[in-house]
Design a protein around this motif. Structure first.
Motif, PDB file in Angstrom:
ATOM      1  N   GLY A  91       0.797  -1.220   0.000  1.00 27.69           N
ATOM      2  CA  GLY A  91       0.000   0.000   0.000  1.00 27.69           C
ATOM      3  C   GLY A  91       0.826   1.264   0.000  1.00 27.69           C
ATOM      4  O   GLY A  91       0.285   2.353   0.163  1.00 27.69           O
ATOM      5  N   GLY A  92       2.135   1.129  -0.179  1.00 28.11           N
ATOM      6  CA  GLY A  92       3.015   2.290  -0.245  1.00 28.11           C
ATOM      7  C   GLY A  92       3.689   2.643   1.058  1.00 28.11           C
ATOM      8  O   GLY A  92       4.362   3.678   1.146  1.00 28.11           O
ATOM      9  N   ARG A  93       3.568   1.804   2.061  1.00 30.45           N
ATOM     10  CA  ARG A  93       4.143   2.141   3.370  1.00 30.45           C
ATOM     11  C   ARG A  93       5.659   2.277   3.311  1.00 30.45           C
ATOM     12  O   ARG A  93       6.238   3.182   3.932  1.00 30.45           O
ATOM     13  CB  ARG A  93       3.745   1.092   4.409  1.00 30.45           C
ATOM     14  N   ALA A  94       6.318   1.389   2.578  1.00 30.34           N
ATOM     15  CA  ALA A  94       7.779   1.456   2.485  1.00 30.34           C
ATOM     16  C   ALA A  94       8.212   2.751   1.803  1.00 30.34           C
ATOM     17  O   ALA A  94       9.188   3.402   2.214  1.00 30.34           O
ATOM     18  CB  ALA A  94       8.317   0.244   1.729  1.00 30.34           C
ATOM     19  N   LEU A  95       7.487   3.149   0.757  1.00 29.90           N
ATOM     20  CA  LEU A  95       7.801   4.393   0.054  1.00 29.90           C
ATOM     21  C   LEU A  95       7.612   5.595   0.975  1.00 29.90           C
ATOM     22  O   LEU A  95       8.467   6.485   1.034  1.00 29.90           O
ATOM     23  CB  LEU A  95       6.906   4.518  -1.176  1.00 29.90           C
ATOM     24  N   VAL A  96       6.498   5.622   1.699  1.00 27.40           N
ATOM     25  CA  VAL A  96       6.237   6.731   2.614  1.00 27.40           C
ATOM     26  C   VAL A  96       7.308   6.785   3.696  1.00 27.40           C
ATOM     27  O   VAL A  96       7.764   7.868   4.087  1.00 27.40           O
ATOM     28  CB  VAL A  96       4.833   6.598   3.242  1.00 27.40           C
ATOM     29  N   ARG A  97       7.756   5.612   4.149  1.00 26.82           N
ATOM     30  CA  ARG A  97       8.799   5.576   5.177  1.00 26.82           C
ATOM     31  C   ARG A  97      10.103   6.175   4.639  1.00 26.82           C
ATOM     32  O   ARG A  97      10.784   6.940   5.336  1.00 26.82           O
ATOM     33  CB  ARG A  97       9.026   4.135   5.645  1.00 26.82           C
ATOM     34  N   ARG A  98      10.466   5.850   3.398  1.00 23.00           N
ATOM     35  CA  ARG A  98      11.699   6.397   2.819  1.00 23.00           C
ATOM     36  C   ARG A  98      11.605   7.918   2.674  1.00 23.00           C
ATOM     37  O   ARG A  98      12.574   8.639   2.940  1.00 23.00           O
ATOM     38  CB  ARG A  98      11.976   5.746   1.459  1.00 23.00           C
ATOM     39  N   VAL A  99      10.435   8.408   2.257  1.00 24.74           N
ATOM     40  CA  VAL A  99      10.250   9.859   2.131  1.00 24.74           C
ATOM     41  C   VAL A  99      10.353  10.531   3.500  1.00 24.74           C
ATOM     42  O   VAL A  99      10.999  11.575   3.655  1.00 24.74           O
ATOM     43  CB  VAL A  99       8.889  10.177   1.480  1.00 24.74           C
ATOM     44  N   ALA A 100       9.750   9.927   4.506  1.00 24.38           N
ATOM     45  CA  ALA A 100       9.796  10.491   5.858  1.00 24.38           C
ATOM     46  C   ALA A 100      11.229  10.557   6.376  1.00 24.38           C
ATOM     47  O   ALA A 100      11.638  11.550   6.990  1.00 24.38           O
ATOM     48  CB  ALA A 100       8.926   9.653   6.796  1.00 24.38           C
ATOM     49  N   GLU A 101      12.000   9.500   6.134  1.00 23.92           N
ATOM     50  CA  GLU A 101      13.393   9.486   6.590  1.00 23.92           C
ATOM     51  C   GLU A 101      14.212  10.548   5.865  1.00 23.92           C
ATOM     52  O   GLU A 101      15.047  11.227   6.468  1.00 23.92           O
ATOM     53  CB  GLU A 101      13.983   8.095   6.367  1.00 23.92           C
ATOM     54  N   ALA A 102      13.964  10.712   4.562  1.00 22.66           N
ATOM     55  CA  ALA A 102      14.727  11.695   3.790  1.00 22.66           C
ATOM     56  C   ALA A 102      14.435  13.122   4.250  1.00 22.66           C
ATOM     57  O   ALA A 102      15.317  13.988   4.224  1.00 22.66           O
ATOM     58  CB  ALA A 102      14.409  11.548   2.304  1.00 22.66           C
ATOM     59  N   LEU A 103      13.197  13.367   4.664  1.00 20.78           N
ATOM     60  CA  LEU A 103      12.793  14.715   5.085  1.00 20.78           C
ATOM     61  C   LEU A 103      12.828  14.895   6.591  1.00 20.78           C
ATOM     62  O   LEU A 103      12.471  15.975   7.086  1.00 20.78           O
ATOM     63  CB  LEU A 103      11.386  15.009   4.565  1.00 20.78           C
ATOM     64  N   ARG A 105      10.934  13.558   8.938  1.00 17.62           N
ATOM     65  CA  ARG A 105       9.589  13.779   9.443  1.00 17.62           C
ATOM     66  C   ARG A 105       9.069  12.473  10.043  1.00 17.62           C
ATOM     67  O   ARG A 105       9.492  11.385   9.638  1.00 17.62           O
ATOM     68  CB  ARG A 105       8.629  14.210   8.318  1.00 17.62           C
ATOM     69  N   PRO A 106       8.126  12.549  10.972  1.00 15.23           N
ATOM     70  CA  PRO A 106       7.537  11.326  11.537  1.00 15.23           C
ATOM     71  C   PRO A 106       6.788  10.536  10.460  1.00 15.23           C
ATOM     72  O   PRO A 106       6.000  11.100   9.701  1.00 15.23           O
ATOM     73  CB  PRO A 106       6.570  11.849  12.609  1.00 15.23           C
ATOM     74  N   VAL A 107       7.026   9.242  10.417  1.00 17.78           N
ATOM     75  CA  VAL A 107       6.368   8.394   9.420  1.00 17.78           C
ATOM     76  C   VAL A 107       4.853   8.441   9.596  1.00 17.78           C
ATOM     77  O   VAL A 107       4.105   8.532   8.614  1.00 17.78           O
ATOM     78  CB  VAL A 107       6.878   6.939   9.532  1.00 17.78           C
ATOM     79  N   ASP A 108       4.408   8.374  10.827  1.00 20.30           N
ATOM     80  CA  ASP A 108       2.964   8.373  11.081  1.00 20.30           C
ATOM     81  C   ASP A 108       2.293   9.634  10.542  1.00 20.30           C
ATOM     82  O   ASP A 108       1.160   9.595  10.065  1.00 20.30           O
ATOM     83  CB  ASP A 108       2.689   8.247  12.585  1.00 20.30           C
ATOM     84  N   GLU A 109       2.996  10.748  10.618  1.00 23.23           N
ATOM     85  CA  GLU A 109       2.448  12.013  10.138  1.00 23.23           C
ATOM     86  C   GLU A 109       2.227  11.968   8.630  1.00 23.23           C
ATOM     87  O   GLU A 109       1.180  12.388   8.124  1.00 23.23           O
ATOM     88  CB  GLU A 109       3.414  13.144  10.499  1.00 23.23           C
ATOM     89  N   LEU A 110       3.205  11.432   7.892  1.00 21.64           N
ATOM     90  CA  LEU A 110       3.080  11.346   6.442  1.00 21.64           C
ATOM     91  C   LEU A 110       2.045  10.307   6.038  1.00 21.64           C
ATOM     92  O   LEU A 110       1.276  10.520   5.092  1.00 21.64           O
ATOM     93  CB  LEU A 110       4.433  11.017   5.801  1.00 21.64           C
ATOM     94  N   TRP A 111       2.010   9.172   6.743  1.00 23.43           N
ATOM     95  CA  TRP A 111       1.051   8.136   6.392  1.00 23.43           C
ATOM     96  C   TRP A 111      -0.382   8.616   6.634  1.00 23.43           C
ATOM     97  O   TRP A 111      -1.288   8.344   5.847  1.00 23.43           O
ATOM     98  CB  TRP A 111       1.330   6.857   7.180  1.00 23.43           C
ATOM     99  N   ALA A 112      -0.590   9.353   7.719  1.00 27.31           N
ATOM    100  CA  ALA A 112      -1.922   9.892   8.000  1.00 27.31           C
ATOM    101  C   ALA A 112      -2.378  10.806   6.868  1.00 27.31           C
ATOM    102  O   ALA A 112      -3.556  10.859   6.520  1.00 27.31           O
ATOM    103  CB  ALA A 112      -1.914  10.651   9.321  1.00 27.31           C
TER     104      ALA A 112
END
Length: 665
Positions: A91-103, A105-112
């Motif tokens: 569902g894109g969780r790994a992609l969102v996690r990589r974006v969060a790490e690069a920026l 930012r909290p992963v939960d914030e981006l996933w929400a």
């Protein structure tokens, strides 16, 4: 063998149906080939397509010289294509996690943020995405360009991720003051009701004016959105853009504000309140307004507490939103027109014409005693000492209360005393209402309150609405108040209200005469009243909108409201104008203007000190200048600021000093 004929009949029927369906299909294809533009547009709205609004660039808000107060800027956002999320096994969780790490930012914030508000399993607002499901979702808004480099340099790690720029409101004047945030207002996401009422100019998730000029002129500023028709698959994911229609930008709003004067008013208000606090006055809130008497335009409007409107340019956390909207010192409230309170002795400029209507001879001297007794109650002379027998001119200069108490008691008796039920014919009440008090000025801003001119009818209506509560308080008292004297006072007040709260007492008329008690006005209303007196009855109509300008420079003038004429009894207007000029040179405001160049820029004005139970006095000063040819009204109020002469008058003096320099060029 006997069943064979039946089978043949069934096969023949089936072939006939298929032939009919084929004929219908061929006919429909022929229709589509021969169809015109309208039918082609209808085809675009097939079940596998969706229409997505393209927001229009919002018009700017400018001062009278074209200086931007609310402008447009570009913000850097990071978006993710929903198709990529849907196609991912997780569902894109790994992609969102990589974006969060690069920026960072909290992963939960981006996933929400990838969840659609209102959808099953979505995060709670404001963490979810309130916009359309058919656009790339902005998982992070307001990213620094240096941060975005980590994504653009290695795009293979971030499929479907884009770094885009989005238009956003900016406020270029706020750094040096002059931003008028309460007057300009702000934008918020449009709710379903606003979208439904927008006649197609707003779509779900669009920004709309929520306060101030942004709200009042929202339709003109917002423009008209364009459209994208996109094709979606069975999952509701966009796979193709079918067509696009460009948006029409909104129009710029030219206002009557002057950023130079606005900056001076904001600075004077801030400095004056800080000075009052240094003198151990709470000075919790305040406002200042400058009205152009030549045209009625609002030149400056300052309100404190204030805030930086740039907070609305990005995501607003729930915590920050609560800070802005809760508590008694709500900085979003415009204290120039959104708060009504007793105007104290500034109201005497209204009472004096009423006294003339009541038969007072302005040529006859009047006694200014230290107090005045009505029945078993003594009303003291609040702002000044006893002056003996003085003229009406001097009564205004020294702000003698007892002079007005005598007039008020006589008016109350002439109206029928305690048995009178109607306000008809009451010269003090009718004069106040003739000046427009008790109703909004009609300025082109939302949130304006009416204020109140309390009379006999109002008091009875109010008593009927509150008597049950008053009687309950009279019985139970105020056990939650630790201050025994205050609790006792409130209990006795409740007892009196419960028994006889409907009666219009002589004290009610007395309090009205000096702008105390239940009478309330806004700062803008008092500015309008003093502008009317300065112009000998020609009532200025406050407004802010001056013109609308398209992107190609076509200008549409907004009609200014026509001044109305107020009947000021003969002799009273001239007396008030002369007396209020002396208030500044030798009366209750003299110390505040001691360093002013009054010969070059003469000022007329009146102080007011409103008593508020349980709090420090509210400081008022309403004025105009120059007296020889009135051009500007300057009105100031500071809650818990002390006397009118000690705080509000000093703030007004600083604003007048700037106006004098401004007029000299």
């Amino acid at each position: 063998m006997r069943r064979a004929p039946h089978l043949q009949v069934r096969m023949l029927g089936l072939l006939t149906v298929l032939a009919l369906l084929a004929a219908l299909l061929v006919g429909r294809l022929g229709q589509l080939q021969a169809s015109g533009p309208d039918e082609a547009a209808g085809a675009a709205a097939a079940p596998d397509t969706r229409t997505v609004a393209v927001p229009a660039l919002r018009g700017r808000i400018l001062d009278r010289d074209g200086v931007p107060i609310a402008d447009n800027d570009r913000r850097t956002d990071v978006t993710i294509d929903r198709r990529v999320l849907a196609d991912s096994d997780d569902g894109g969780r790994a992609l969102v996690r990589r974006v969060a790490e690069a920026l960072d930012r909290p992963v939960d914030e981006l996933w929400a943020r990838t969840t659609l508000c209102g959808a099953p399993g979505a995060a709670d607002p404001p963490r979810c995405w309130p916009g359309s499901a058919y656009v790339p979702v902005p998982v992070v808004e307001g990213v620094a360009k240096t941060e975005a480099l980590a994504l653009t340099e290695t795009p293979e790690r971030y499929p479907g991720v884009q770094v885009v720029t989005s238009p956003v409101r900016s406020y270029p004047r706020i750094a040096g003051g002059g931003g008028a945030p309460q007057t300009i207002g702000y934008l918020t996401r449009a709710d379903a009701e606003t979208v439904a009422e927008s006649d197609g100019t707003l779509a779900e998730g669009d920004l709309a004016g929520a306060a101030g000029l942004e709200q009042h002129y929202d339709e003109e500023l917002r423009g008209r959105p364009g459209q994208r028709v996109v094709r979606v698959d069975g999952r509701g994911v966009v796979v193709e853009e079918v067509s696009r229609t460009a948006a029409q930008p909104g129009r710029d709003l030219v206002t009557t504000l002057d950023v130079g004067v606005q900056r001076a008013a904001e600075r004077a208000l801030a400095d004056g309140m800080a000075d009052a606090q240094d003198r151990d006055r709470p000075a919790t809130s305040g406002g200042a307004v400058v009205l152009d008497l030549a045209e009625g335009g609002v030149v400056a409007s300052a309100s404190r507490p204030t805030y930086d409107p740039a907070v609305w340019s990005g995501p607003v956390t729930q915590e920050r939103y609560e800070q802005l909207t809760s508590g008694g010192d709500n900085p979003l409230v415009d204290r120039v027109l959104g708060v009504a309170q007793p105007p104290a002795s500034t109201f005497k400029a209204v009472t004096l014409p009423g006294a003339v209507r009541a038969g007072v001879d302005l040529e006859r001297p009047v006694p200014c005693t230290a107090s005045y007794r009505i029945g078993d109650r003594e009303f003291r002379n609040f702002e000044s000492r006893a002056y003996g027998t003085i003229s009406w001119h001097q009564a205004l200069v020294v702000s003698c209360d007892t002079v007005f108490y005598r007039v008020a008691e006589q008016v109350w008796r002439d109206q029928g005393g305690i048995d009178a039920e109607s306000d008809h014919g009451d010269p003090l009440i009718e004069t106040a209402r003739s000046f427009g008090l008790g109703e909004a000025t009609g300025v082109d801003l939302p949130g304006e309150v009416d204020g109140r001119i309390p009379g006999r009818e109002w008091k009875r209506e109010y008593w009927e609405q509150t008597k049950d509560e008053a009687c309950a308080r009279a019985e139970d008292g105020y056990p939650g108040i630790d201050d025994e004297s205050r609790a006792d006072y409130l209990t006795r007040l409740a007892e009196e209200t419960c028994r006889r709260g409907y009666r219009y007492q002589p004290g009610d008329e007395v309090n009205l005469s000096i702008g105390q008690g239940d009478v309330t006005t806004t700062l803008l209303q008092m500015a309008q009243v003093y502008g009317t007196i300065a112009r000998a009855g020609s009532e200025p109509q406050p407004h802010l909108g001056d013109a609308l300008v398209t992107v190609d420079g076509q200008q549409e003038e907004l009609p200014a409201p026509e001044p109305e004429q107020v009947d000021i009894p003969e002799g009273s207007g001239a007396l008030i104008r002369d007396a209020l000029a002396d208030v500044v040179t030798e009366g209750t405001a003299a110390s505040a203007f001691a360093d002013a160049d009054l010969p070059a820029w003469s000022v007329a004005g009146k102080t007011g000190t409103a008593e508020v139970f349980g709090e420090e006095d509210t400081s008022w000063f309403v004025s105009w200048g120059p007296t020889s040819d009135p051009r500007y009204v300057v009105a100031v109020v500071v809650d818990e600021g002390g006397t009118g002469g000690s705080t509000a008058a000093g703030i007004a003096a600083d604003i007048h000093e700037h106006l004098a320099a401004h007029e000299r060029g």
